[in-house]
Design an enzyme around this catalytic site. Structure first.
Site, PDB file in Angstrom:
ATOM      1  N   GLY A 116       2.452 -23.030 -23.936  1.00 31.94           N
ATOM      2  CA  GLY A 116       2.661 -24.379 -24.461  1.00 31.94           C
ATOM      3  C   GLY A 116       3.903 -25.045 -23.897  1.00 31.94           C
TER       4      GLY A 116
ATOM      5  N   GLY B 178       7.211 -24.987 -24.523  1.00 30.32           N
ATOM      6  CA  GLY B 178       8.380 -24.167 -24.169  1.00 30.32           C
ATOM      7  C   GLY B 178       8.111 -23.384 -22.893  1.00 30.32           C
TER       8      GLY B 178
ATOM      9  N   THR C 180      -2.300 -23.489 -25.868  1.00 31.29           N
ATOM     10  CA  THR C 180      -1.691 -23.578 -27.197  1.00 31.29           C
ATOM     11  C   THR C 180      -2.693 -24.171 -28.161  1.00 31.29           C
ATOM     12  OG1 THR C 180      -0.083 -24.768 -28.565  1.00 31.29           O
ATOM     13  CG2 THR C 180      -0.526 -25.721 -26.418  1.00 31.29           C
TER      14      THR C 180
ATOM     15  N   ASP D 241      -1.983 -25.874 -30.584  1.00 29.90           N
ATOM     16  CA  ASP D 241      -1.464 -27.165 -31.072  1.00 29.90           C
ATOM     17  C   ASP D 241      -1.957 -28.375 -30.278  1.00 29.90           C
ATOM     18  OD1 ASP D 241      -0.109 -25.745 -32.944  1.00 29.90           O
ATOM     19  OD2 ASP D 241       1.886 -26.036 -32.099  1.00 29.90           O
TER      20      ASP D 241
ATOM     21  N   GLY E 219     -14.016 -34.256 -43.499  1.00 30.92           N
ATOM     22  CA  GLY E 219     -14.137 -35.335 -44.484  1.00 30.92           C
ATOM     23  C   GLY E 219     -13.017 -35.278 -45.509  1.00 30.92           C
TER      24      GLY E 219
ATOM     25  N   GLU F 182       1.738 -28.231 -40.965  1.00 30.49           N
ATOM     26  CA  GLU F 182       2.783 -27.245 -41.279  1.00 30.49           C
ATOM     27  C   GLU F 182       4.234 -27.761 -41.178  1.00 30.49           C
ATOM     28  OE1 GLU F 182       2.815 -24.566 -38.003  1.00 30.49           O
ATOM     29  OE2 GLU F 182       3.635 -22.934 -39.163  1.00 30.49           O
TER      30      GLU F 182
ATOM     31  N   HIS G 220      -1.825 -17.977 -39.651  1.00 31.66           N
ATOM     32  CA  HIS G 220      -2.141 -17.404 -38.337  1.00 31.66           C
ATOM     33  C   HIS G 220      -3.608 -17.067 -38.119  1.00 31.66           C
ATOM     34  CE1 HIS G 220       2.223 -17.127 -38.195  1.00 31.66           C
ATOM     35  NE2 HIS G 220       2.111 -16.983 -36.885  1.00 31.66           N
TER      36      HIS G 220
HETATM   37  O1  F6P Z   1       1.454 -21.549 -31.039  1.00 35.55           O
HETATM   38  C1  F6P Z   1       1.669 -22.664 -31.789  1.00 35.55           C
HETATM   39  C2  F6P Z   1       1.927 -22.250 -33.219  1.00 35.55           C
HETATM   40  O2  F6P Z   1       0.832 -21.542 -33.741  1.00 35.55           O
HETATM   41  C3  F6P Z   1       2.270 -23.417 -34.112  1.00 35.55           C
HETATM   42  O3  F6P Z   1       1.157 -24.109 -34.591  1.00 35.55           O
HETATM   43  C4  F6P Z   1       3.046 -22.725 -35.203  1.00 35.55           C
HETATM   44  O4  F6P Z   1       3.892 -23.609 -35.837  1.00 35.55           O
HETATM   45  C5  F6P Z   1       3.797 -21.671 -34.447  1.00 35.55           C
HETATM   46  O5  F6P Z   1       3.054 -21.404 -33.286  1.00 35.55           O
HETATM   47  C6  F6P Z   1       4.020 -20.392 -35.187  1.00 35.55           C
HETATM   48  O6  F6P Z   1       4.690 -19.516 -34.356  1.00 35.55           O
HETATM   49  P1  F6P Z   1       5.052 -18.019 -34.710  1.00 35.55           P
HETATM   50  O7  F6P Z   1       3.777 -17.251 -34.730  1.00 35.55           O
HETATM   51  O8  F6P Z   1       5.957 -17.593 -33.637  1.00 35.55           O
HETATM   52  O9  F6P Z   1       5.667 -18.057 -36.068  1.00 35.55           O
END
Ligand code: F6P
Length: 324
Positions: free
Chosen positions: A104, A106, A128, A130, A188, A225, A254
């Site tokens: 992603g 970073g 990613t 996201d 929805g 989140e 996760h």
């Molecule tokens: O990879 C992206 C992501 O899943 C984000 O949606 C989430 O905020 C973050 O990684 C969580 O990261 P980690 O598993 O390192 O806590």
């Protein structure tokens, strides 16, 4: 003469479809007479010299598996220039033609620095859940994460409807609301909350109450989140204290990152893996595989280093129209 090689790593949060990309990198490289080194645990593996020679059969039977067979990490060390120097020296020692980075924002920035500071040719593949990388409409992992979240929320809707309940469902996306708005539309949902914008709980509560008044048997509010842990709990409490709304909270967490990749993520991973190898062989030195206007293409890496954070807000209007 030693056969030429390329290196590949996965970095940052994993995502379904990364294995499809790795498989494609390896198979494409071999078809072009190149060897492939898999770097374990992202940029950390470059510093620890932790690598594996990936031959054709090492990537057999992985296209359907979630996660990444070469593992991933968020490397703090790699943020320091001295460690990047070490990483570059190791890649040069390996004699790699270039490095493919699947990850992603970073990870893209890390690859960019490796190229800018040490001239290492890099080709990045957006990976990613996201889907928040600038310059591409899609990233590997997003589609599967959406499907996982949608399936879970459909189940929540069943029980919510049986009990006349409201639910807050927290989905992933630390600094992006792309998952939140997309699943909100696809399930929805009645409302969505993006913590990176001013949160208007009064409107959220009013929308839910309006639906209930016209006979809705359940309400779903999606929460992105955000950066700060525990926002779902905070909004749940505030809705109770200030708007007399008793909403249950479900944090999907996760589970959205795991699972078998969707057909689309396998396809995108396969296509982008192939394109990334080809780009390095063609002499590109700092590029990313992207989707623009629905077309798969190679773009300069610098066009992909920002965060795309506007798209989701444009979709709010659609959600509000549909959630009436
Ligand atoms: O990879 C992206 C992501 O899943 C984000 O949606 C989430 O905020 C973050 O990684 C969580 O990261 P980690 O598993 O390192 O806590």
């Amino acid at each position: 003469m030693k056969k030429q090689s390329i290196a590949v790593l996965c970095s940052g949060g994993d995502g379904p479809g990364m294995n499809a990309a790795i498989r494609s990198v390896v198979r494409t490289a071999y078809s072009l007479n190149l060897d492939v080194y898999g770097i374990y645990k992202g940029f950390e593996g470059l510093l620890d010299k932790s690598i594996v020679h990936l031959d054709l059969s090492s990537v057999g039977n992985i296209i359907q598996r979630g996660g990444t067979v070469i593992y991933s990490s968020r490397s703090l060390r790699f943020m320091e220039p001295s460690y990047r120097f070490e990483a570059a020296a190791f890649l040069q020692q390996l004699g790699a033609l270039g490095l493919i980075v699947i990850g992603g924002n970073g990870s893209f920035n890390g690859a960019h620095l490796l190229h800018r500071e040490h001239g290492i040719p890099v080709a990045c593949i957006p990976g990613t859940i996201d889907n928040d990388i600038d310059g591409t409409e899609l990233s590997v992992g997003f589609d599967t994460a959406l499907n996982t979240a949608v399936e879970a929320i459909d189940k929540i809707r069943d029980t919510a409807t049986s009990h006349d309940r409201s639910f807050l469902v927290e989905v992933m996306g630390r600094s992006s609301g792309m998952i939140a708005i997309t699943v909100a539309i696809a399930t929805g949902a009645e409302a969505v909350i993006f913590p990176d914008r001013e949160v208007d709980l009064a409107t959220v509560a009013a929308n839910v109450k309006r639906g209930v008044a016209r006979g809705k048997k359940s309400s779903i509010i999606i929460v992105a989140e955000g950066e700060k842990e525990g926002l779902g709990h905070l909004y749940q409490q505030q809705l109770k204290d200030h708007y007399q709304m008793d909403a249950k909270l479900c944090i999907l967490g996760h589970i959205q990152r795991g699972g078998n990749p969707s057909a689309r993520d396998r396809f995108i991973g396969s296509l982008m893996g192939n394109m990334a190898v080809q780009a390095l062989v063609d002499g590109e030195v700092a590029v990313a595989t992207v989707v623009r206007d629905g077309k798969y293409q190679i773009a300069p890496l610098v066009e992909c280093l920002g965060k795309r954070n506007e798209t989701e807000h444009k979709l709010m209007e659609l959600l509000n129209t549909l959630a009436l």
